[in-house]
Design a protein around this motif. Structure first.
Motif, short mmCIF file in Angstrom:
data_model
loop_
_atom_site.label_atom_id
_atom_site.label_comp_id
_atom_site.label_asym_id
_atom_site.label_seq_id
_atom_site.Cartn_x
_atom_site.Cartn_y
_atom_site.Cartn_z
N ASP A 106 0.82 -1.21 0.00
CA ASP A 106 0.00 0.00 0.00
C ASP A 106 0.86 1.26 0.00
N GLY A 107 1.93 1.25 -0.77
CA GLY A 107 2.79 2.41 -0.92
C GLY A 107 3.86 2.57 0.15
N CYS A 108 3.84 1.72 1.15
CA CYS A 108 4.82 1.80 2.23
C CYS A 108 5.82 0.64 2.11
N ARG A 163 3.63 1.27 12.51
CA ARG A 163 3.99 2.18 11.41
C ARG A 163 4.94 3.24 11.94
N ARG A 164 5.88 3.63 11.10
CA ARG A 164 6.81 4.72 11.42
C ARG A 164 6.86 5.64 10.21
N ALA A 165 6.41 6.87 10.41
CA ALA A 165 6.42 7.85 9.32
C ALA A 165 7.86 8.16 8.92
N ARG A 220 12.57 6.35 -2.31
CA ARG A 220 11.57 5.88 -3.26
C ARG A 220 10.21 6.54 -3.04
N GLY A 221 10.16 7.49 -2.14
CA GLY A 221 8.92 8.23 -1.92
C GLY A 221 7.91 7.56 -1.02
N ALA A 222 8.30 6.51 -0.32
CA ALA A 222 7.37 5.86 0.60
C ALA A 222 7.12 6.77 1.80
N ILE A 260 16.96 -1.23 10.24
CA ILE A 260 15.73 -0.43 10.13
C ILE A 260 16.05 0.94 9.54
N GLU A 261 17.10 1.57 10.02
CA GLU A 261 17.48 2.89 9.50
C GLU A 261 17.84 2.80 8.02
N HIS A 262 18.54 1.75 7.64
CA HIS A 262 18.91 1.56 6.24
C HIS A 262 17.65 1.44 5.36
N VAL A 263 16.73 0.61 5.81
CA VAL A 263 15.48 0.43 5.06
C VAL A 263 14.71 1.75 5.01
N GLY A 264 14.73 2.50 6.11
CA GLY A 264 14.05 3.80 6.12
C GLY A 264 14.62 4.74 5.07
#
Length: 170
Positions: A75-77, A167-169, A109-111, A99-103
């Motif tokens: 769903d875009g995330c 979820r983490r914005a 990518r605009g997620a 987690i930071e790397h994935v963030g």
């Protein structure tokens, strides 16, 4: 320890599965034996993540994976489907680094956010992710993709223990 986060490689699939098994054994210590005994993702599934460039490893100073993460787009995330750290390397911010790397990857990518599902009452799950900036997503606010993931987890028997989407914005 000099460590690097980099793309996972196909030849590391057996190591990723070993990390998952080692991390899973911790669940047997808290009476979650079914989780401890659950098999890691199959080599085929891990290969799909690697081939899609959505699998990363955290390595030690010998370039041996000590933790890994695989990510779906839901769903875009960016949805953290699995993140595991070898317990011998626990409490060294390996998971937080992944987690930071994935963030960073997701933000490029605009997620708008990272999501994941986890056990709420396991210290290295829900409370840990809260310290990493995640918050629970109320059931009424679940996106269709997250709802589908939770339904699949329930069918797999994971709802025997309290579980939540987080979820983490970005």
């Amino acid at each position: 320890m000099h460590s690097v986060i980099r793309q996972a490689r196909r030849e590391e699939i057996p190591r990723l599965r070993d990390i998952e098994r080692a991390a899973g054994r911790l669940f047997s210590e808290i009476d979650m034996t079914a989780v401890a005994e659950d098999e890691p993702p199959s080599p085929e599934v891990l290969r799909q993540y690697i081939d899609a460039d959505r699998a990363w490893v955290h390595t030690d100073d010998r370039d041996v994976a000590v933790g890994y993460v695989v990510v779906d787009l839901v769903d875009g995330c960016a949805h953290i489907e699995q993140i595991s750290v070898d317990p011998a390397h626990g409490r060294r911010r390996v998971g937080a680094g992944l987690i930071e790397h994935v963030g960073g990857w997701a933000k490029e990518r605009g997620a708008p956010a990272l999501t994941l599902t986890t056990f709420t009452e396991v210290a290295w799950n829900g409370p840990y992710y809260e310290r990493c900036g995640f918050g629970p997503v109320p059931d009424a606010e679940l996106t269709p993709g997250l709802r589908e993931i939770r339904e699949a987890e329930a069918a797999h028997g994971l709802d025997r223990w309290p579980r939540v989407c987080m979820r983490r914005a970005l």
